[in-house]
Design a protein around this motif. Sequence first.
Motif, PDB file in Angstrom:
ATOM      1  N   ARG A  93      96.371  56.308  41.029  1.00  0.00           N
ATOM      2  CA  ARG A  93      97.818  56.452  40.877  1.00  0.00           C
ATOM      3  C   ARG A  93      98.291  57.903  40.921  1.00  0.00           C
ATOM      4  O   ARG A  93      99.356  58.196  41.462  1.00  0.00           O
ATOM      5  CB  ARG A  93      98.264  55.832  39.546  1.00  0.00           C
ATOM      6  CG  ARG A  93      98.434  54.327  39.608  1.00  0.00           C
ATOM      7  CD  ARG A  93      99.494  53.874  38.650  1.00  0.00           C
ATOM      8  NE  ARG A  93     100.050  52.587  39.058  1.00  0.00           N
ATOM      9  CZ  ARG A  93     101.125  52.038  38.513  1.00  0.00           C
ATOM     10  NH1 ARG A  93     101.760  52.674  37.560  1.00  0.00           N
ATOM     11  NH2 ARG A  93     101.562  50.881  38.932  1.00  0.00           N
ATOM     12  N   HIS A  94      97.507  58.794  40.339  1.00  0.00           N
ATOM     13  CA  HIS A  94      97.993  60.158  40.163  1.00  0.00           C
ATOM     14  C   HIS A  94      97.080  61.232  40.747  1.00  0.00           C
ATOM     15  O   HIS A  94      97.442  62.410  40.751  1.00  0.00           O
ATOM     16  CB  HIS A  94      98.231  60.441  38.668  1.00  0.00           C
ATOM     17  CG  HIS A  94      99.143  59.444  38.019  1.00  0.00           C
ATOM     18  ND1 HIS A  94     100.490  59.388  38.289  1.00  0.00           N
ATOM     19  CD2 HIS A  94      98.890  58.450  37.119  1.00  0.00           C
ATOM     20  CE1 HIS A  94     101.043  58.415  37.578  1.00  0.00           C
ATOM     21  NE2 HIS A  94     100.094  57.832  36.870  1.00  0.00           N
ATOM     22  N   GLY A 154     103.124  57.790  33.333  1.00  0.00           N
ATOM     23  CA  GLY A 154     103.353  57.451  34.731  1.00  0.00           C
ATOM     24  C   GLY A 154     104.057  56.114  34.890  1.00  0.00           C
ATOM     25  O   GLY A 154     104.974  55.974  35.714  1.00  0.00           O
ATOM     26  N   ARG A 158     107.780  55.485  36.469  1.00  0.00           N
ATOM     27  CA  ARG A 158     107.949  54.598  37.635  1.00  0.00           C
ATOM     28  C   ARG A 158     108.994  53.521  37.350  1.00  0.00           C
ATOM     29  O   ARG A 158     109.831  53.207  38.205  1.00  0.00           O
ATOM     30  CB  ARG A 158     106.607  53.942  37.998  1.00  0.00           C
ATOM     31  CG  ARG A 158     105.652  54.873  38.739  1.00  0.00           C
ATOM     32  CD  ARG A 158     104.281  54.227  38.837  1.00  0.00           C
ATOM     33  NE  ARG A 158     104.332  52.965  39.566  1.00  0.00           N
ATOM     34  CZ  ARG A 158     104.148  52.860  40.875  1.00  0.00           C
ATOM     35  NH1 ARG A 158     103.902  53.939  41.597  1.00  0.00           N
ATOM     36  NH2 ARG A 158     104.178  51.679  41.458  1.00  0.00           N
ATOM     37  N   ARG A 161     112.495  55.086  37.395  1.00  0.00           N
ATOM     38  CA  ARG A 161     112.950  55.412  38.747  1.00  0.00           C
ATOM     39  C   ARG A 161     113.282  54.157  39.545  1.00  0.00           C
ATOM     40  O   ARG A 161     114.254  54.121  40.301  1.00  0.00           O
ATOM     41  CB  ARG A 161     111.878  56.219  39.475  1.00  0.00           C
ATOM     42  CG  ARG A 161     111.702  57.634  38.948  1.00  0.00           C
ATOM     43  CD  ARG A 161     110.472  58.266  39.527  1.00  0.00           C
ATOM     44  NE  ARG A 161     110.266  59.621  39.032  1.00  0.00           N
ATOM     45  CZ  ARG A 161     109.140  60.297  39.176  1.00  0.00           C
ATOM     46  NH1 ARG A 161     108.103  59.740  39.798  1.00  0.00           N
ATOM     47  NH2 ARG A 161     109.031  61.523  38.692  1.00  0.00           N
ATOM     48  N   ALA A 162     112.466  53.126  39.386  1.00  0.00           N
ATOM     49  CA  ALA A 162     112.669  51.897  40.150  1.00  0.00           C
ATOM     50  C   ALA A 162     113.784  51.039  39.567  1.00  0.00           C
ATOM     51  O   ALA A 162     114.358  50.194  40.263  1.00  0.00           O
ATOM     52  CB  ALA A 162     111.376  51.094  40.214  1.00  0.00           C
ATOM     53  N   ASP A 166     107.758  46.651  36.675  1.00  0.00           N
ATOM     54  CA  ASP A 166     106.644  46.165  37.478  1.00  0.00           C
ATOM     55  C   ASP A 166     105.545  45.646  36.541  1.00  0.00           C
ATOM     56  O   ASP A 166     105.237  46.276  35.528  1.00  0.00           O
ATOM     57  CB  ASP A 166     106.103  47.300  38.354  1.00  0.00           C
ATOM     58  CG  ASP A 166     104.956  46.842  39.226  1.00  0.00           C
ATOM     59  OD1 ASP A 166     103.802  46.983  38.784  1.00  0.00           O
ATOM     60  OD2 ASP A 166     105.221  46.352  40.326  1.00  0.00           O
ATOM     61  N   ASP A 169     102.842  48.215  35.738  1.00  0.00           N
ATOM     62  CA  ASP A 169     103.338  49.254  34.845  1.00  0.00           C
ATOM     63  C   ASP A 169     103.393  48.745  33.404  1.00  0.00           C
ATOM     64  O   ASP A 169     103.014  49.457  32.465  1.00  0.00           O
ATOM     65  CB  ASP A 169     104.728  49.716  35.285  1.00  0.00           C
ATOM     66  CG  ASP A 169     104.693  50.526  36.570  1.00  0.00           C
ATOM     67  OD1 ASP A 169     103.722  51.272  36.771  1.00  0.00           O
ATOM     68  OD2 ASP A 169     105.627  50.400  37.372  1.00  0.00           O
ATOM     69  N   GLU A 209     104.296  65.928  37.647  1.00  0.00           N
ATOM     70  CA  GLU A 209     105.469  65.333  38.297  1.00  0.00           C
ATOM     71  C   GLU A 209     106.520  66.390  38.616  1.00  0.00           C
ATOM     72  O   GLU A 209     107.149  66.349  39.681  1.00  0.00           O
ATOM     73  CB  GLU A 209     106.057  64.245  37.392  1.00  0.00           C
ATOM     74  CG  GLU A 209     105.229  62.977  37.321  1.00  0.00           C
ATOM     75  CD  GLU A 209     105.264  62.220  38.636  1.00  0.00           C
ATOM     76  OE1 GLU A 209     106.354  61.985  39.178  1.00  0.00           O
ATOM     77  OE2 GLU A 209     104.180  61.869  39.131  1.00  0.00           O
TER      78      GLU A 209
END
Length: 223
Positions: A93-94, A154, A158, A161-162, A166, A169, A209
Amino acid sequence: MSSGRDEASARGRARVTHGDLLLTLAAAAYIALVAAIELFGLGLSPAELGSSPDTLVRGEVWHLLTSSLLVDGEVPLLQVALLAAVTTAVILRHGPRVWWAAALLGHVGSALLAYAAIGIAITLGNDAADLISDDWDYGVSCVMAAQFGVLFAGAVLRMRRAGRRDPLDLLFVAAACVALAAWLATIDWYGIEHPLAFAIGIAVLGVAERRAGAARTAAPRCA
């Protein structure tokens, strides 16, 4: 002129990819070494690898790193497997750079902060802190705690932002919260390292980030 810049950019991406591969292999080698020590011993023990406030005062600073090669707990192989799973998730992921930054800063940074707290307590006359200042402090748990902090931060970013939740997540957030709650429930002089490492992992992801955002913003000006 444009083709020259394109070639330079391609070389830069290749170097980054090569570096990330090496860091990923190094992370895998670290976990393999921890597993090998746990399974076969290799003649290594807390006496050789563990750290403590007293060893730090004596100048044996390398123990801050070697103490991350041992597993402390009743189910060591399960810890190794969990560390491998969390490592895989963070790298996918990162990236491995975030993993290594969180691993090193989480393990070493949390130990230094805990040792400083112990030192202050000893100075203030706390007998309990004085008694444990030479106890061996070791284990992979702070490396793991820092990675859970990365995954937690993270996942939260996410979802923000979305604008939606999810399932993966949510899984990372839940797993991180369960792990943090377990560490908080067993907190002691050395146990404070776990929430500290978790917080350091969050901070590492935040810095990564911000840097990524700044790089994306600057990219059009470099074209």
